[in-house]
Design a protein around this motif. Structure first.
Motif, PDB file in Angstrom:
ATOM      1  N   VAL A 130      29.457  -5.075  19.596  1.00 34.04           N
ATOM      2  CA  VAL A 130      30.062  -4.076  20.345  1.00 34.04           C
ATOM      3  C   VAL A 130      31.565  -3.508  19.807  1.00 34.04           C
ATOM      4  CG1 VAL A 130      30.759  -3.240  22.756  1.00 34.04           C
ATOM      5  CG2 VAL A 130      28.832  -4.532  22.587  1.00 34.04           C
ATOM      6  N   GLU A 131      32.357  -4.659  19.520  1.00 33.50           N
ATOM      7  CA  GLU A 131      33.573  -4.301  18.937  1.00 33.50           C
ATOM      8  C   GLU A 131      33.505  -3.781  17.833  1.00 33.50           C
ATOM      9  OE1 GLU A 131      32.372  -7.363  20.447  1.00 33.50           O
ATOM     10  OE2 GLU A 131      33.613  -7.333  22.330  1.00 33.50           O
TER      11      GLU A 131
ATOM     12  N   SER B  66      38.593  -4.327  32.681  1.00 31.98           N
ATOM     13  CA  SER B  66      38.661  -5.236  31.832  1.00 31.98           C
ATOM     14  C   SER B  66      40.122  -5.773  31.446  1.00 31.98           C
ATOM     15  CB  SER B  66      38.158  -4.713  30.402  1.00 31.98           C
ATOM     16  OG  SER B  66      36.663  -4.551  30.269  1.00 31.98           O
ATOM     17  N   ALA B  67      40.885  -4.529  31.556  1.00 31.04           N
ATOM     18  CA  ALA B  67      42.486  -4.971  31.292  1.00 31.04           C
ATOM     19  C   ALA B  67      42.988  -5.822  32.562  1.00 31.04           C
ATOM     20  CB  ALA B  67      43.248  -3.769  31.267  1.00 31.04           C
ATOM     21  N   ALA B  68      42.403  -5.538  33.640  1.00 34.98           N
ATOM     22  CA  ALA B  68      42.863  -6.354  34.937  1.00 34.98           C
ATOM     23  C   ALA B  68      42.330  -7.842  34.469  1.00 34.98           C
ATOM     24  CB  ALA B  68      42.192  -5.962  36.146  1.00 34.98           C
ATOM     25  N   ASN B  69      41.279  -8.032  34.074  1.00 32.36           N
ATOM     26  CA  ASN B  69      40.466  -9.496  33.864  1.00 32.36           C
ATOM     27  C   ASN B  69      41.264 -10.016  32.756  1.00 32.36           C
ATOM     28  OD1 ASN B  69      38.070 -10.915  32.069  1.00 32.36           O
ATOM     29  ND2 ASN B  69      38.025 -11.158  34.335  1.00 32.36           N
TER      30      ASN B  69
ATOM     31  N   VAL C 137      26.350   0.122  26.508  1.00 31.09           N
ATOM     32  CA  VAL C 137      28.099   0.176  26.392  1.00 31.09           C
ATOM     33  C   VAL C 137      28.364   1.565  26.773  1.00 31.09           C
ATOM     34  CG1 VAL C 137      29.855   0.076  24.754  1.00 31.09           C
ATOM     35  CG2 VAL C 137      27.960  -1.495  24.473  1.00 31.09           C
ATOM     36  N   GLU C 138      29.166   1.617  27.565  1.00 32.88           N
ATOM     37  CA  GLU C 138      29.707   2.898  28.277  1.00 32.88           C
ATOM     38  C   GLU C 138      31.162   3.191  27.679  1.00 32.88           C
ATOM     39  OE1 GLU C 138      30.728   5.143  32.381  1.00 32.88           O
ATOM     40  OE2 GLU C 138      29.202   3.634  32.428  1.00 32.88           O
ATOM     41  N   LEU C 139      31.229   4.534  27.160  1.00 33.88           N
ATOM     42  CA  LEU C 139      32.407   5.035  26.748  1.00 33.88           C
ATOM     43  C   LEU C 139      32.630   6.294  27.761  1.00 33.88           C
ATOM     44  CD1 LEU C 139      31.946   5.418  22.829  1.00 33.88           C
ATOM     45  CD2 LEU C 139      33.281   3.793  24.142  1.00 33.88           C
ATOM     46  N   HIS C 140      33.844   6.010  28.651  1.00 36.02           N
ATOM     47  CA  HIS C 140      34.195   6.910  29.647  1.00 36.02           C
ATOM     48  C   HIS C 140      35.205   7.561  29.253  1.00 36.02           C
ATOM     49  CE1 HIS C 140      34.114   8.102  33.827  1.00 36.02           C
ATOM     50  NE2 HIS C 140      35.469   7.908  33.804  1.00 36.02           N
ATOM     51  N   HIS C 141      35.243   8.984  29.336  1.00 36.89           N
ATOM     52  CA  HIS C 141      36.702   9.710  29.008  1.00 36.89           C
ATOM     53  C   HIS C 141      37.456   9.745  30.135  1.00 36.89           C
ATOM     54  CE1 HIS C 141      38.939  12.984  27.759  1.00 36.89           C
ATOM     55  NE2 HIS C 141      38.994  13.412  29.026  1.00 36.89           N
ATOM     56  N   VAL C 142      38.790   9.203  29.892  1.00 33.12           N
ATOM     57  CA  VAL C 142      39.978   9.165  30.844  1.00 33.12           C
ATOM     58  C   VAL C 142      40.912  10.001  30.129  1.00 33.12           C
ATOM     59  CG1 VAL C 142      39.356   6.923  31.434  1.00 33.12           C
ATOM     60  CG2 VAL C 142      40.924   7.280  29.561  1.00 33.12           C
ATOM     61  N   PRO C 143      42.216  10.479  30.841  1.00 32.31           N
ATOM     62  CA  PRO C 143      43.375  11.428  30.486  1.00 32.31           C
ATOM     63  C   PRO C 143      44.084  10.629  29.562  1.00 32.31           C
ATOM     64  CG  PRO C 143      43.296  11.209  32.751  1.00 32.31           C
ATOM     65  CD  PRO C 143      42.226  10.430  32.413  1.00 32.31           C
TER      66      PRO C 143
ATOM     67  N   LYS D  90      29.788  -3.559  29.475  1.00 33.27           N
ATOM     68  CA  LYS D  90      30.687  -3.178  28.718  1.00 33.27           C
ATOM     69  C   LYS D  90      31.267  -1.675  28.931  1.00 33.27           C
ATOM     70  CE  LYS D  90      31.262  -6.690  25.647  1.00 33.27           C
ATOM     71  NZ  LYS D  90      32.641  -7.207  25.214  1.00 33.27           N
ATOM     72  N   VAL D  91      32.368  -1.402  29.532  1.00 33.43           N
ATOM     73  CA  VAL D  91      32.834  -0.294  29.443  1.00 33.43           C
ATOM     74  C   VAL D  91      34.216   0.061  28.708  1.00 33.43           C
ATOM     75  CG1 VAL D  91      33.829   1.531  31.037  1.00 33.43           C
ATOM     76  CG2 VAL D  91      31.893   0.232  31.891  1.00 33.43           C
ATOM     77  N   TYR D  92      34.439   0.879  28.093  1.00 32.30           N
ATOM     78  CA  TYR D  92      35.853   1.536  27.109  1.00 32.30           C
ATOM     79  C   TYR D  92      36.219   2.773  27.807  1.00 32.30           C
ATOM     80  CZ  TYR D  92      34.432  -2.445  24.114  1.00 32.30           C
ATOM     81  OH  TYR D  92      34.280  -3.715  23.551  1.00 32.30           O
ATOM     82  N   TRP D  93      37.263   3.023  27.640  1.00 31.34           N
ATOM     83  CA  TRP D  93      37.923   4.070  28.025  1.00 31.34           C
ATOM     84  C   TRP D  93      38.265   4.795  26.702  1.00 31.34           C
ATOM     85  CZ3 TRP D  93      42.088   3.232  32.365  1.00 31.34           C
ATOM     86  CH2 TRP D  93      41.343   2.733  33.540  1.00 31.34           C
ATOM     87  N   THR D  94      38.173   6.033  26.613  1.00 34.82           N
ATOM     88  CA  THR D  94      38.352   6.998  25.317  1.00 34.82           C
ATOM     89  C   THR D  94      38.847   8.303  25.715  1.00 34.82           C
ATOM     90  OG1 THR D  94      37.013   7.987  23.451  1.00 34.82           O
ATOM     91  CG2 THR D  94      35.819   7.826  25.584  1.00 34.82           C
ATOM     92  N   SER D  95      39.493   8.746  24.393  1.00 35.57           N
ATOM     93  CA  SER D  95      39.901  10.203  24.632  1.00 35.57           C
ATOM     94  C   SER D  95      38.699  11.133  24.188  1.00 35.57           C
ATOM     95  CB  SER D  95      41.168  10.301  23.498  1.00 35.57           C
ATOM     96  OG  SER D  95      40.574  10.199  22.185  1.00 35.57           O
ATOM     97  N   GLY D  96      37.707  10.879  23.648  1.00 34.32           N
ATOM     98  CA  GLY D  96      36.537  11.536  23.385  1.00 34.32           C
ATOM     99  C   GLY D  96      35.663  11.746  24.510  1.00 34.32           C
ATOM    100  N   ARG D  97      34.533  12.154  24.499  1.00 31.54           N
ATOM    101  CA  ARG D  97      33.584  12.686  25.401  1.00 31.54           C
ATOM    102  C   ARG D  97      32.970  11.307  25.962  1.00 31.54           C
ATOM    103  NH1 ARG D  97      28.842  12.384  22.914  1.00 31.54           N
ATOM    104  NH2 ARG D  97      28.939  12.751  20.507  1.00 31.54           N
ATOM    105  N   SER D  98      32.530  11.238  27.310  1.00 32.05           N
ATOM    106  CA  SER D  98      31.831  10.223  27.800  1.00 32.05           C
ATOM    107  C   SER D  98      30.452  10.173  27.276  1.00 32.05           C
ATOM    108  CB  SER D  98      31.733  10.356  29.427  1.00 32.05           C
ATOM    109  OG  SER D  98      33.080  10.197  30.092  1.00 32.05           O
TER     110      SER D  98
END
Length: 197
Positions: free
Chosen positions: A71-72, A92-95, A125-131, A107-115
């Motif tokens: 995934v990485e 994940s950061a809290a963990n 694996v989920e890429l989730h758009h955040v500010p 597996k969830v990642y935050w991204t500047s791109g689209r979800s």
């Protein structure tokens, strides 16, 4: 003479683990219709993996058989090719920081791109758009602390920040304080206590 499918497979094999390919990147190997057909054929034969519609990767061969690319490695390749900023999610950061003992089940990642959702074998694996403010310092401990606070939210921010103080050294606390610009007012206010810490 090589077929389009063989040429695609050879091209994919020349790339590092986790590299993704799409039909548009393969037009030097044949016409679009031929490339699309060859990609479908390679997926049906199990020689390529469809990660999402229009995006493919080569399985990794090991002495125990084939496996999905890590995934990485896939996320790293997506960052390099799209220019997106990608970081660990708030959970994940809290963990990672020891604020939570729960391991996120997916597996969830935050991204500047689209979800979007990727499929790597049995793993989703989920890429989730955040500010953008939630993606500052994407690989640093201070950045992870910012994402953890954002994850817990306004109602728990004071308590989380109190717990974080002992987990961050002075340099990391200063880095976290410096990240307050561009954050929502409630978070900037909570982070201001670090100046007096």
């Amino acid at each position: 003479m090589n077929t389009t499918a063989e040429s695609i497979k050879a091209f994919a094999a020349s790339l590092p683990e986790g590299a993704t390919i799409s039909a548009k990147e393969l037009l030097h190997l044949g016409e679009r219709a031929a490339v699309d057909q060859a990609l479908s054929r390679l997926v049906r034969r199990g020689e390529l993996m469809r990660i999402k519609r229009g995006l493919f990767a080569l399985p990794v061969k090991t002495r125990f058989g084939e496996r999905s690319p890590s995934v990485e490695a896939v996320v790293e390749h997506i960052m390099q090719t799209t220019g997106e900023t990608v970081s660990a999610s708030g959970a994940s950061a809290a963990n990672m920081l020891g604020l939570s003992t729960q391991n996120p089940t997916r597996k969830v990642y935050w991204t500047s791109g689209r979800s979007r959702r990727l499929k790597l074998g049995a793993q989703s694996v989920e890429l989730h758009h955040v500010p953008n403010w939630q993606l500052r310092a994407p690989q640093s401990k201070a950045g992870h602390a910012l994402r953890a606070i954002a994850y817990y939210g306004r109602s728990e921010a004071k308590q989380v920040l109190r717990r974080l103080k002992s987990k961050l050294n002075e340099k990391e606390r200063n880095e976290l304080f410096a990240l307050r610009a561009g954050t929502p007012t409630w978070l900037a206010k909570e982070l201001s206590v670090l100046a007096a810490a």
